[in-house]
Write an enzyme that holds these catalytic residues in place. Structure first.
Site, short mmCIF file in Angstrom:
data_model
loop_
_atom_site.label_atom_id
_atom_site.label_comp_id
_atom_site.label_asym_id
_atom_site.label_seq_id
_atom_site.Cartn_x
_atom_site.Cartn_y
_atom_site.Cartn_z
N HIS A 191 74.91 36.32 64.35
CA HIS A 191 74.13 37.35 63.66
C HIS A 191 73.54 38.40 64.59
O HIS A 191 72.88 39.33 64.14
CB HIS A 191 73.01 36.72 62.82
CG HIS A 191 71.91 36.11 63.64
ND1 HIS A 191 71.99 34.83 64.15
CD2 HIS A 191 70.71 36.58 64.06
CE1 HIS A 191 70.89 34.55 64.84
NE2 HIS A 191 70.09 35.62 64.80
C1 UD1 Z 1 66.13 38.75 62.54
C2 UD1 Z 1 65.51 38.86 63.93
C3 UD1 Z 1 66.35 38.05 64.91
C4 UD1 Z 1 66.50 36.61 64.44
C5 UD1 Z 1 67.05 36.59 63.03
C6 UD1 Z 1 67.04 35.17 62.53
C7 UD1 Z 1 64.39 40.96 64.54
C8 UD1 Z 1 64.51 42.22 65.27
N1 UD1 Z 1 65.51 40.25 64.38
O1 UD1 Z 1 67.41 39.34 62.59
O2 UD1 Z 1 65.69 38.04 66.16
O3 UD1 Z 1 67.38 35.94 65.31
O4 UD1 Z 1 66.21 37.38 62.17
O5 UD1 Z 1 67.87 34.96 61.44
O6 UD1 Z 1 63.33 40.61 64.11
N2 UD1 Z 1 68.94 40.17 54.83
C9 UD1 Z 1 69.15 39.65 53.58
N3 UD1 Z 1 68.29 38.69 53.14
C10 UD1 Z 1 67.24 38.24 53.86
C11 UD1 Z 1 67.04 38.77 55.13
C12 UD1 Z 1 67.89 39.74 55.61
O7 UD1 Z 1 70.09 40.03 52.89
O8 UD1 Z 1 66.49 37.34 53.38
C13 UD1 Z 1 69.90 41.18 55.34
C14 UD1 Z 1 69.46 42.61 55.08
O9 UD1 Z 1 70.60 43.36 54.81
C15 UD1 Z 1 68.88 43.03 56.42
C16 UD1 Z 1 69.72 42.26 57.41
O10 UD1 Z 1 70.00 41.03 56.76
O11 UD1 Z 1 68.96 44.41 56.62
C17 UD1 Z 1 69.03 42.00 58.72
O12 UD1 Z 1 67.74 41.40 58.55
P1 UD1 Z 1 66.58 41.60 59.67
O13 UD1 Z 1 65.44 40.72 59.36
O14 UD1 Z 1 66.31 43.05 59.86
O15 UD1 Z 1 67.29 41.15 60.98
P2 UD1 Z 1 68.12 39.83 61.28
O16 UD1 Z 1 69.49 40.23 61.68
O17 UD1 Z 1 67.95 38.86 60.16
N1 UDP Z 2 69.74 27.48 60.48
C1 UDP Z 2 69.81 27.02 59.18
N2 UDP Z 2 70.89 27.36 58.41
C2 UDP Z 2 71.90 28.14 58.88
C3 UDP Z 2 71.82 28.61 60.21
C4 UDP Z 2 70.71 28.28 60.98
O1 UDP Z 2 68.92 26.29 58.72
O2 UDP Z 2 72.85 28.39 58.12
C5 UDP Z 2 68.54 27.13 61.29
C6 UDP Z 2 68.83 26.50 62.63
O3 UDP Z 2 69.00 25.10 62.53
C7 UDP Z 2 67.58 26.87 63.42
C8 UDP Z 2 67.24 28.25 62.88
O4 UDP Z 2 67.88 28.34 61.61
O5 UDP Z 2 66.52 25.98 63.09
C9 UDP Z 2 67.78 29.32 63.81
O6 UDP Z 2 67.65 30.57 63.22
P1 UDP Z 2 68.58 31.81 63.55
O7 UDP Z 2 69.83 31.38 64.21
O8 UDP Z 2 68.68 32.60 62.30
O9 UDP Z 2 67.65 32.67 64.54
P2 UDP Z 2 67.43 32.66 66.11
O10 UDP Z 2 67.09 31.29 66.53
O11 UDP Z 2 68.67 33.18 66.75
O12 UDP Z 2 66.32 33.63 66.30
#
Ligand code: UD1
Ligand code: UDP
Length: 367
Positions: A203
């Protein structure tokens, strides 16, 4: 005041909330709404037994500035009204830096859980969030010795830095038996065999927002799928990007919805190898003794390499395939970093309770 907002925040915050409860400290729980789909948010509250938030900010998605600003604007009046002694923020997401900044400006003590991690990659939005949040913080709770070294090298005072271990691993250990109990049904439903599949997540914007990079990674995963089923619970950001790509052969990967916490932990626990760009997953695989290949050029979690099962392989398809073959032939040796023992939350609670107030503590100005 304890803040969560995005998927990885929930397993990090839970042990801190529990420890503060046990110590009789009153807490207010704020959910920023950075993540809002049931499977990215509520499922974690339900499965981990986190109480309903006292304040849901509903910030949602947007550009970095939009999202950060919405969170700041929404939390400011709440902090002003409630005047918490300490605002606890976890990890490195936009919710972390937004709430830390508001708390610091309103005179609260700021506690950063997971302080001191550094990828030294300024193109990574999380690196900016980490550095800024640490600078705002009174308490720097480090998960590992390398994080302590980084903080010392940046000039933080010894009394601000606390090596407490890893809260994410507290939650992993607390839930592992429950997760494993789901495994037989989960494997059967997914047509998988324990110890004979690869699990992948992607991601990071650097991997999924650039179509060429994503195409290359998908190609590498397809090559892995020739010898092992590849299960790919795809993050919503990635789903959007995959839809926009014309990639032949995507069908060879088992792309599914994101999984809930317990199912994802269960699948990690019997994977042959995990290929990921997630921060938390690098840590969980280390604690589980499962091979992890990090599909990035760097990691802010080097302890998972030096004392764990992780290897940074980058995004080159040939390197990824070679690393998978190496895992298949040689396996990995499980090791566990110091203080990743399920008690990090407890240590944090005790330090916070005995740490004084904004009026009695040395503040970050006195670096
Ligand atoms: C965010 C964090 C990243 C973390 C990740 C965990 C920042 C800058 N990034 O990235 O560090 O590793 O979360 O998963 O804070 N979206 C949905 N549904 C949701 C949430 C998001 O559809 O519930 C989609 C939207 O299109 C959104 C995109 O995902 O624009 C990205 O979401 P965002 O929270 O901006 O960043 P992540 O890539 O999730
Ligand atoms: N995780 C989850 N379901 C998924 C992928 C990840 O429950 O399909 C959990 C994973 O076990 C960990 C957390 O989400 O506890 C990690 O989050 P993510 O990879 O989104 O973010 P990051 O750690 O890179 O910030």
């Amino acid at each position: 005041m304890c803040v969560a907002g995005a998927r990885p925040n929930f397993p990090k915050l839970k042990p801190v909330l529990d420890a503060l409860d046990r110590l009789g400290v009153a807490t207010t729980l704020v959910h920023t709404g950075q993540h809002y789909d049931h499977i990215m948010s509520d499922v974690f509250l339900d499965e981990l037994g986190i109480r309903r938030p006292d304040h849901s900010l509903g910030a949602g998605s947007g550009t970095h500035a939009e999202q950060t600003a919405r969170i700041m604007t929404a939390i400011e009046p709440i902090v002003e009204r409630e005047r918490p002694d300490v605002i606890v923020v976890v990890g490195d997401v936009n919710s972390t830096v937004a709430c830390g900044l508001v708390g610091a400006k309103l005179g609260c003590l700021v506690a950063h859980v997971e302080a001191g991690l550094r990828s030294r990659d300024w193109a990574m939005p999380e690196e900016i969030n980490r550095v800024v949040t640490d600078r705002l913080s009174d308490y720097l709770f480090a998960p590992s010795a390398d994080a302590v070294d980084n903080l010392r090298a940046e000039g933080y005072r010894a009394d601000q830095i606390h090596l407490v271990g890893n809260v994410m691993i507290d939650t992993l250990f607390a839930n592992l038996d429950r997760a494993r109990a789901r495994l037989p049904a989960l494997l059967e439903r997914s047509g998988l065999e324990a110890g004979h599949y690869a699990l992948t997540t992607l991601h990071r914007p650097s991997n999924v927002d650039d179509p060429d990079q994503l195409r290359g990674l998908v190609g590498a995963l397809e090559a892995v799928a020739a010898s092992l089923p590849v299960v790919f619970p795809a993050h919503p950001r990635t789903v959007e990007r995959l839809r926009a790509l014309e990639v032949p052969g995507l069908a060879r990967l088992r792309i599914i919805e994101p999984l809930g916490y317990l199912d994802f932990i269960a699948l990690q626990s019997t994977a042959t190898v995990v290929l990921t760009d997630s921060g938390g997953v690098q840590e969980e695989t280390t604690a589980l003794g499962i091979a992890c290949l990090t599909l990035r050029e760097n990691t802010e979690r080097p302890i998972t390499i030096s004392e764990g099962t992780n290897r940074v392989v980058g995004a080159d398809p040939a390197a990824i395939e070679a690393a998978v073959l190496d895992v298949l032939s040689n396996g990995v040796t499980p090791r566990r970093p110091e203080l990743w023992d399920g008690r990090a939350g407890e240590r944090i609670g005790e330090i916070l309770l005995s740490g004084g107030t904004a009026a009695t503590r040395k503040r970050p100005t006195d670096l």
